[in-house]
Scaffold this motif. Structure first.
Motif, short mmCIF file in Angstrom:
data_model
loop_
_atom_site.label_atom_id
_atom_site.label_comp_id
_atom_site.label_asym_id
_atom_site.label_seq_id
_atom_site.Cartn_x
_atom_site.Cartn_y
_atom_site.Cartn_z
N ALA A 88 -70.95 -38.19 88.19
CA ALA A 88 -69.60 -37.82 87.58
C ALA A 88 -68.49 -38.12 88.65
CB ALA A 88 -69.48 -36.31 87.42
N ASN A 106 -66.87 -39.72 83.24
CA ASN A 106 -67.29 -38.42 82.82
C ASN A 106 -67.71 -38.36 81.27
OD1 ASN A 106 -67.10 -37.90 85.55
ND2 ASN A 106 -65.51 -36.31 85.15
N THR A 110 -71.42 -40.33 80.13
CA THR A 110 -72.45 -39.56 79.32
C THR A 110 -72.83 -40.19 77.92
OG1 THR A 110 -71.11 -37.47 80.21
CG2 THR A 110 -72.52 -37.10 78.01
N ASN A 128 -77.77 -32.25 80.79
CA ASN A 128 -76.41 -32.78 81.15
C ASN A 128 -75.79 -31.70 82.04
OD1 ASN A 128 -74.12 -33.87 81.53
ND2 ASN A 128 -73.29 -33.78 79.61
N THR A 130 -72.70 -30.02 83.60
CA THR A 130 -71.23 -30.30 83.60
C THR A 130 -70.57 -29.29 84.72
OG1 THR A 130 -71.09 -28.59 81.85
CG2 THR A 130 -71.16 -30.87 81.12
N THR A 131 -69.92 -28.12 84.22
CA THR A 131 -69.24 -27.35 85.13
C THR A 131 -68.56 -26.11 84.36
OG1 THR A 131 -67.07 -27.11 86.42
CG2 THR A 131 -66.91 -28.68 84.82
N VAL A 134 -65.48 -26.40 82.22
CA VAL A 134 -65.11 -26.67 80.76
C VAL A 134 -64.39 -26.01 79.82
CG1 VAL A 134 -67.33 -28.19 81.02
CG2 VAL A 134 -67.38 -26.06 79.95
N LYS A 160 -65.08 -33.23 81.41
CA LYS A 160 -66.46 -32.78 81.48
C LYS A 160 -66.47 -31.76 79.93
CE LYS A 160 -68.75 -33.44 85.08
NZ LYS A 160 -70.05 -33.84 84.79
N SER A 163 -67.45 -34.37 77.71
CA SER A 163 -68.81 -34.44 78.13
C SER A 163 -69.73 -33.64 77.32
CB SER A 163 -69.28 -34.71 79.33
OG SER A 163 -70.53 -34.81 79.72
N GLU A 164 -69.31 -32.33 77.27
CA GLU A 164 -70.05 -31.46 76.47
C GLU A 164 -70.09 -31.44 74.96
OE1 GLU A 164 -71.68 -28.12 76.97
OE2 GLU A 164 -71.43 -27.89 79.41
N THR A 185 -77.06 -28.65 77.82
CA THR A 185 -75.86 -28.85 78.87
C THR A 185 -76.08 -27.45 79.71
OG1 THR A 185 -74.18 -27.78 77.71
CG2 THR A 185 -74.52 -30.31 77.47
N ARG A 187 -73.81 -25.39 82.80
CA ARG A 187 -72.52 -25.18 83.54
C ARG A 187 -72.65 -24.32 84.31
NH1 ARG A 187 -70.68 -23.78 77.35
NH2 ARG A 187 -71.06 -25.71 76.35
#
Length: 355
Positions: A88, A106, A110, A128, A130-131, A134, A160, A163-164, A185, A187
């Motif tokens: 990313a 990003n 994905t 995956n 992410t953060t 999101v 992000k 991306s989700e 995913t 986070r």
């Protein structure tokens, strides 16, 4: 969890040259996995990936996640059992300067990795990463759950969120058959640990300041973040990948991996903990920025799902995490091996808590 699950498994990691990717490689190597990585050159100089010599221990491919054909060839050549997607553009402030590259990397990155997984029938489990950013941040006093609205504010956070959504769509469109890969995913909050040299991150900024004999500069001492040691969220990713490998219907989905409330603290409190652990008169001050880009003031995750469904719980609180970082940095700065120090903390973490 039992790391022995990964012994002999073939694991493919995008973003393996980064800070978090290198720690994940070191864990899997210690577990006896065969690891392949696909990433750009390490994003910083110095870098944890280089200082630990991880390129020699993995099948390391230096390439761009935006090159879908090359990525697909790499996955199909290696034929992994599990894929972790970490590649990313990860910096909020960089995303304001380079929004197009941020979205290309990003979002389409994905798409490319999911296309690669879709083309390779050896893959049983895909995560995956992410953060916590999101979520649509309403500056609530309580944590966000996995079913809350996704809508990151800045280009990094928003990419992000996208991306989700891409992962959600691919999961429902292409991975519904019983023998197809499990898709999830993950986070996590603000990750800290030894060997992080990224710009615009609080702990690396603290270390650079004290090692040069300067006062630590904070942009906003009152912003609250969910800080956690890198090993905490990585253990969550590993647990998720293992459990959905065994039962995709039960465990596939989205999960938060964040610290308990005691570790959701202000930037100023984190700087206090760092200065106390470092010693030698370390101190900090605030410099207010003019026309600074938007950043959230308060953000916290509700990790009830990870605790209930996966049995994942935080182990190292924020004070312990900071102490481990200072231990790592002082050891490596004095000439000890970054590889040995990283592997030692991994061994200590997983043995101490029998996970």
């Amino acid at each position: 969890m039992n790391l022995s699950f990964y012994n002999g498994k073939k694991i493919f990691i995008t973003g393996h040259t980064g800070f978090k990717g290198t720690w994940l490689c070191r864990i899997l190597l210690s577990a006896g996995a065969r690891v392949a990585g696909y990433s750009l050159e390490p994003p910083t100089v110095p870098s944890l990936f280089v200082s630990t010599g991880t390129a020699k221990d993995t099948d390391s491919i230096i390439a761009d996640i935006r090159d879908g054909a090359k990525l697909r060839d790499a996955v199909n050549t290696f034929r992994p059992d599990i894929v972790f997607h970490l590649a990313a553009q990860p910096i909020v402030r960089t995303s304001y300067k380079e929004p197009v590259i941020t979205y290309e990397t990003n979002v389409m990155g994905t798409v490319n990795v999911l296309e690669a997984v879709r083309s390779c029938d050896s893959v049983h489990s895909f995560v995956n990463v992410t953060t916590d950013k999101v979520y649509l941040n309403r500056e609530w006093a309580w944590g966000y759950r996995e079913n809350e609205e996704l809508c990151g504010f800045d280009p990094y956070s928003n990419s992000k969120s996208c991306s989700e959504l891409v992962t959600y769509s691919y999961k429902n469109s292409f991975f519904t058959e019983r023998n197809s890969a499990a898709i999830s995913t993950a986070r996590s909050g603000n990750v800290i640990g030894g060997g992080d040299y990224a710009p615009d991150r609080i702990i690396p900024d603290c270390i650079r300041a004290v090692e040069s004999g300067k006062e630590i500069i904070l942009r906003n001492s009152n912003s609250i973040r969910p800080y956690q040691h890198v090993l905490e969220c990585l253990r969550g990713y590993l647990m998720l990948a293992e459990m959905q490998y065994e039962n995709k219907e039960k465990y596939g989905g989205s999960y938060n991996f964040g610290p308990d409330d005691e570790s959701c603290i202000t930037t100023g409190k984190l700087a206090d903990l760092f200065c106390g652990a470092w010693g030698s008169g370390a101190s900090w001050k605030v410099i207010e920025e003019v026309d600074a880009p938007h950043e959230a003031n308060f953000l916290k995750l509700d990790c009830s799902k990870s605790k209930t469904v996966l049995g994942w719980y935080p182990k190292w609180n924020i004070r312990t995490a900071v102490e481990k970082i200072v231990e790592w940095e002082k050891s490596v700065s004095s000439g000890n091996s970054a590889k040995e120090m990283t592997d030692r903390q991994i061994k200590e973490y997983f043995e101490e808590y029998h996970v």
